[in-house]
Design a protein around this motif. Structure first.
Motif, short mmCIF file in Angstrom:
data_model
loop_
_atom_site.label_atom_id
_atom_site.label_comp_id
_atom_site.label_asym_id
_atom_site.label_seq_id
_atom_site.Cartn_x
_atom_site.Cartn_y
_atom_site.Cartn_z
N GLY A 243 0.80 -1.21 0.00
CA GLY A 243 0.00 0.00 0.00
C GLY A 243 0.84 1.26 0.00
O GLY A 243 0.50 2.25 -0.66
N LEU A 244 1.94 1.24 0.74
CA LEU A 244 2.81 2.40 0.83
C LEU A 244 3.34 2.79 -0.54
O LEU A 244 3.43 3.98 -0.88
N THR A 245 3.67 1.80 -1.36
CA THR A 245 4.19 2.07 -2.69
C THR A 245 3.09 2.30 -3.71
O THR A 245 3.03 3.34 -4.38
N ALA A 246 2.20 1.31 -3.86
CA ALA A 246 1.22 1.34 -4.95
C ALA A 246 0.12 2.36 -4.75
O ALA A 246 -0.41 2.90 -5.73
N LEU A 247 -0.23 2.64 -3.49
CA LEU A 247 -1.38 3.50 -3.23
C LEU A 247 -1.00 4.87 -2.68
O LEU A 247 -1.86 5.75 -2.58
N MET A 248 0.26 5.07 -2.32
CA MET A 248 0.67 6.36 -1.77
C MET A 248 1.83 6.94 -2.57
O MET A 248 1.67 7.93 -3.29
#
Length: 537
Positions: A243-248
């Motif tokens: 999530g940290l990479t793909a969504l933020m």
């Protein structure tokens, strides 16, 4: 043999992560960066200009509170519009951010605080009691900050007057403190310190540098381009590396709009796609399963969706096809990686017209891979054969915090990281992940991949979810045991029927020999099955 990416290498990004992500904020200006997807028309929204200004003010406040280079800030929060503000503010102040599961108990939280040597906590009001108790148990916490609103009660500390003080990050909005200008060495200084999921062992702090995270963003860009007009629903947790990479980090670097949801609730998820005209989803397999089978999907207009990317756990090809067919979308793009790889190494490119079913993609730029023999780890597997996936590239973690032996066990002196995953590569360079090395069931000399049986079980119309583990048999070998969740309409489904279904469709040595019905399959937030919990039943 060594497999190399067919894409041109990308340079290592030797910049702090906050500059890599927000370096074009002025260019994107009033484009919405973050939108609270849980509310109505009056929900909080931040433009790129506001996000950039706000994180700088909070960074100045954190620096004034004593946060500096080499420190660790624990970010303890569900997804929110202010999560990225707190994250980039902490890194701009010079600290590394250790992300904490918002459902962690005070005891679990305290263990992470002690292990990471965190001295500050950023949390939200509903979790403040847990944060305070964790701080008391861990000791050494200088201050707790609440990022959603002003905290209630005694701001000097706990009601008894003990423990760290509590302040709201809102106090920093009018600070006179200067914005910190900290010298960062991107190659060695930590930006993030997530903890491995613990599905197979004790959670460990994964040291990700500014450069490893930033370069991974550059590696992803050629395969999954995005920009202003792309609208992504952030349903997977920011505290997880995926999530940290793909969504933020990735969408905010390129001017996309991130619609944030604090928790997953399926009807709310579908409503958010419809209301906010979401164009892209990044999900884990359980959500694909729901999109393929849940009747509520028919009640919502999901026509804005352009593509879905699925990662974090194995996704059966038939299930992926059923989902994309139901939604009228191109084939679901799978991806592969792990926290220790910042996190991505493979992705099915959006431009791929007809990717082969079941593949997790092709190597990202500047990434190398070997398939290591399962019988002789000193050798590579023959072409096309299955083996353990090993990766080398700029996205490899710095190591496990305070665990040099565990680091050396995973990363060799030549830089190859042994993933523990079993895969094979076809003649066109597509990778297929079969299972985990440690999760293979050894039945009378045969190797049985649980993921294969789980995918087969999910094709039964009476099965809503399933997990398979190896258990001790009567003859000293492991036997496959299935944990099955019945569909509501299949309350009479028996263990004998489940076993017979598998026996008719799998090789004799892969037969399910025990079946137990359960209410839910335990999973990590990433979607990975928590087999250790099943073994403990």
């Amino acid at each position: 043999m060594v497999f190399r990416s067919e894409y041109a290498d990308v340079p290592v990004l030797s910049l702090p992560i906050h500059d890599v992500v927000l370096g074009r904020a002025a260019e994107f200006g009033e484009t919405p960066a973050l939108v609270d997807g849980s509310g109505g028309d009056g929900a909080l929204s931040l433009s790129y200009a506001q996000l950039d200004a706000l994180h700088r003010q909070v960074a100045a406040g954190l620096a004034g509170a004593g946060v500096g280079k080499g420190d660790v800030v624990a970010l303890h929060s569900p997804n929110s519009v202010l999560f990225p503000v707190a994250f980039y503010a902490a890194t701009r102040a010079g600290a590394a951010v250790t992300t904490v599961h918002p459902l962690a108990t005070a005891e679990e939280f305290a263990k992470q605080l002690r292990d990471s040597a965190a001295r500050w906590i950023v949390t939200v009001s509903p979790l403040l009691a847990t944060a305070r108790e964790a701080a008391r148990l861990a000791g050494g916490i200088a201050e707790i900050f609440v990022c959603d609103r002003a905290p209630e009660g005694n701001e000097a500390g706990n009601e008894a007057g003990s423990g760290p003080g509590v302040r709201s990050l809102q106090e920093f909005l009018g600070t006179a403190e200067p914005v910190p200008d900290v010298a960062v060495d991107p190659a060695t200084d930590l930006a993030a310190l997530p903890y491995s999921s613990g599905t197979t062992g004790v959670p460990k702090g994964v040291m990700l540098t500014h450069a490893s995270i930033a370069t991974n963003l550059a590696q992803l860009e050629p395969l999954v381009p995005m920009g202003p007009g792309t609208r992504i629903l952030a349903i997977l947790p920011f505290f997880h590396a995926y999530g940290l990479t793909a969504l933020m980090n990735a969408p905010l670097r390129l001017g996309a709009t991130v619609v944030v949801q604090p928790r997953f609730e399926f009807d709310g998820f579908l409503a958010a796609i419809e209301r906010h005209r979401i164009t892209a989803l990044y999900v884990a397999p359980p959500i694909v399963l729901a999109l393929a089978k849940h009747p509520a999907v028919a009640d919502h207009d999901l026509s804005s969706l352009e593509y879905i990317v699925c990662s974090a756990a194995p996704l059966d090809a038939a299930l992926a096809e059923a989902c994309s067919a139901r939604l009228g979308l191109p084939p679901i793009r799978q991806a592969y990686g792990m926290t220790e790889l910042s996190p991505a190494t493979h992705l099915v490119p959006l431009a791929a017209v007809a990717p082969p079913p079941g593949t997790v993609g092709k190597l990202l730029p500047s990434t190398e891979m070997r398939i290591v023999s399962l019988d002789d780890p000193t050798k590579d597997a023959p072409p096309g054969a299955e083996g353990e996936i090993a990766i080398r590239g700029p996205q490899v973690m710095k190591g496990y915090l305070g665990r040099p032996e565990a680091t050396a066990e995973m990363i060799g002196a030549d830089g190859w990281l042994r993933t523990g995953d079993i895969g094979r590569v076809d003649e066109d360079g597509w990778l297929y992940v079969v299972d985990r090395v440690k999760e293979l069931i050894k039945y009378k000399g045969y190797q049985v991949p649980p993921a294969e049986l789980e995918a087969l079980l999910l094709t039964h119309e009476g099965i809503a979810d399933a997990a398979v583990i190896g258990v001790d048999g009567t003859d000293g070998t492991e036997i496959p045991k299935a944990f099955v969740v019945r569909q509501p309409h299949a309350a009479e489904l028996s263990a004998e029927e489940v076993a017979a279904f598998v026996a008719a469709r799998a090789a004799p040595y892969k037969k399910v020999r025990q079946v137990e019905f359960i209410d839910t399959v335990p999973r990590a937030v990433s979607g990975k099955i928590l087999r250790r919990e099943l073994r403990a039943r």
